[in-house]
Design a protein around this motif. Sequence first.
Motif, PDB file in Angstrom:
ATOM      1  N   THR A   1       0.823  -1.032   0.095  1.00  0.00           N
ATOM      2  CA  THR A   1       0.084  -0.055   0.065  1.00  0.00           C
ATOM      3  C   THR A   1       0.968   1.297  -0.090  1.00  0.00           C
ATOM      4  OG1 THR A   1      -1.769  -1.189   1.171  1.00  0.00           O
ATOM      5  CG2 THR A   1      -1.965   1.212   1.041  1.00  0.00           C
ATOM      6  N   VAL A   2       0.616   2.034  -0.932  1.00  0.00           N
ATOM      7  CA  VAL A   2       1.320   3.218  -0.992  1.00  0.00           C
ATOM      8  C   VAL A   2       0.579   4.272   0.092  1.00  0.00           C
ATOM      9  CG1 VAL A   2       2.354   5.157  -2.427  1.00  0.00           C
ATOM     10  CG2 VAL A   2       1.717   2.835  -3.370  1.00  0.00           C
ATOM     11  N   GLN A   3       1.180   4.011   1.551  1.00  0.00           N
ATOM     12  CA  GLN A   3       0.353   4.978   2.214  1.00  0.00           C
ATOM     13  C   GLN A   3       1.435   4.571   3.526  1.00  0.00           C
ATOM     14  OE1 GLN A   3      -3.406   3.459   3.936  1.00  0.00           O
ATOM     15  NE2 GLN A   3      -3.873   5.410   4.628  1.00  0.00           N
ATOM     16  N   MET A   4       1.653   5.919   4.191  1.00  0.00           N
ATOM     17  CA  MET A   4       2.226   6.001   5.096  1.00  0.00           C
ATOM     18  C   MET A   4       1.689   5.432   6.618  1.00  0.00           C
ATOM     19  SD  MET A   4       5.091   6.638   7.271  1.00  0.00           S
ATOM     20  CE  MET A   4       5.994   7.561   6.436  1.00  0.00           C
ATOM     21  N   SER A   5       2.411   4.428   7.094  1.00  0.00           N
ATOM     22  CA  SER A   5       1.856   3.847   8.386  1.00  0.00           C
ATOM     23  C   SER A   5       2.696   4.268   9.591  1.00  0.00           C
ATOM     24  CB  SER A   5       1.776   2.195   8.198  1.00  0.00           C
ATOM     25  OG  SER A   5       1.621   1.723   9.567  1.00  0.00           O
ATOM     26  N   GLU A   6       2.193   4.937  10.443  1.00  0.00           N
ATOM     27  CA  GLU A   6       2.879   5.578  11.474  1.00  0.00           C
ATOM     28  C   GLU A   6       3.075   4.547  12.432  1.00  0.00           C
ATOM     29  OE1 GLU A   6       0.087   8.417  12.853  1.00  0.00           O
ATOM     30  OE2 GLU A   6       0.685   9.824  11.479  1.00  0.00           O
TER      31      GLU A   6
END
Length: 582
Positions: free
Chosen positions: A60-65
């Motif tokens: 997934t092209v999404q930042m996971s904190e």
Amino acid sequence: KSGSGGSAATLALIHSEAARHRFFHWHLEFPQVFDSGGSESPQGWSGGFTVMVGNPPWETVQMSEREFFAESAPEIAEAGTAAKRKRLILALNDSDPRLHAEFMQALRSTEAQNHLARGGRFPLTARGKVNTYALFAETFRDSTSFDGRCGFVTPTGLATDATTAQFFADTLRAKRLVAFYDFENEAKIFAGVHHAFRFAVSCMTGGVVSTSTRLAFVVRHVSDIPDRRFTLEPEEVLLLNPNTGTLPVFRSRRDAEITIGIYHRHPVLIREGDPDGNPWGLSFKQGLFNMASDSHLFHTAEQLESLGAEFDGWAWSKGEHRWLPLYEAKMVNIYDHRFSTYAGATQAQLNVGSLPRLTDQQHSDPECEPLARYWVAEEKIRAALDRSDDTCLLGWRKITNAGNERTFVFQAMPTSACGDSLLLVFTPTRVKGYLMQAVLSCLVFDYISRQKLSGSNFQYYVFKQLPCPSPKDLDRALYGWSQSLGDWLLPRVLELTYTSHRLAPYARSLGYSGPPFAWEPERRAIIRAEIDAAMMHVYGLRRDEVEHVLDSFQVLRKYQERDHGEFRTKRLVLEFFDQMST
């Protein structure tokens, strides 16, 4: 490059970034392929590869904190809420500027990747939470020559999820899908992937029309494909999912034939773009409260008790103020808004999302209600509902599985707070509501639902594309009966639903002013079987098809053979089905 207008510093930065990000341009890397003439792809490229095969990354092209800080700052990763996590990240600017800078760089990189994906390069797959496997699938298909073919391994969601629906529908409408083989990972084909994860092998043409599509679903071994696969025409697939063009998930050709027959006889619940495509007049709301972002509105029993509020076994009150329970999906079941309770729940049960179930004895007490975990102020609930009709709420469990005892779990609940694990549906009048409850709770509707679900989320786009008889169909007499099917259903649905005083408004709206009905398990089983048998007729199934539908509920069979020594539901439904056929 000679002749460039950029400065030396600019060129150095370009080369540095190109090396760091490993920029890759298909036309520059393979000019002999794309300049070879031939047909033009939807991207405007000429030529293309004769064959493309690959297993692209699934990321997934999404930042996971949480993932970013899992090792470097566990206290941030484990923060209870997103708001608290953001405050801790902001504080890093002073306490650990190096880690804060690394996080900001990673965030910037993710944003840049999203910007690139959504900037027009991937018009069909850069939607929702962008995933690299979808981007690669679009690249493969559009980089294949007109008479070539491409094949790739992706999650099954490529063919069933809403975010990739446009890409897959476009492939089907253009008749470019040659084969789609869906696997479950029970045989550990991918050793590092969870055993329940679903993935698939797709084969598409570069442009040549494929008159049929070979399909296989829930396969465990590659060697099983020749025996499990069957073919469908593209038009048949589009009939089943007219809004999204995604694939159904048939386990056999028999399931496909039964389901396609039903779709020919009944419309989908909502056909988007059709002014007459919503015969039930449905509207939707995903729960009333988000369990994360609305958590500040939730009150525990301890908090309300400290305010001096009093508990009546269901809600809390103090003066003119009232707090109603927050229903979660696991608290309700089909024809039962009192399925499970937080009362007596152990930590082990809470850890796995399970709750103690109310016993038959507790169900027989119309005053007994499940204990909630949270309560919400009544005025907040009214504002969230924004409706004058508050006789009850209708909704289904969002999280489910095609391998459960029942997949589509629909129920009427007292008007109260609901978490986002319950998806709500509203009808213009409550009379239609009880009819909808009968249809959406029956076994044949559940059977069709299973053919449309590859994951664990039963979202609105899946629900809208399920076939359902119209209200007019239920106003007619069935097989020469002297009363309409709706009139026949009314007392049965009412008796199954109205078992506690909390649903008195629901009963009153249906013209019933008596006390709640007794909870009698044997009688309830008979009534439900009657409704299931009637719905088999409404959906137009032959007897052999009814048997196939019933036999598909293997978990239900297992539990009933354990508890009753037989598959009781199958026996009862077939008996009533035969009676209604004469």
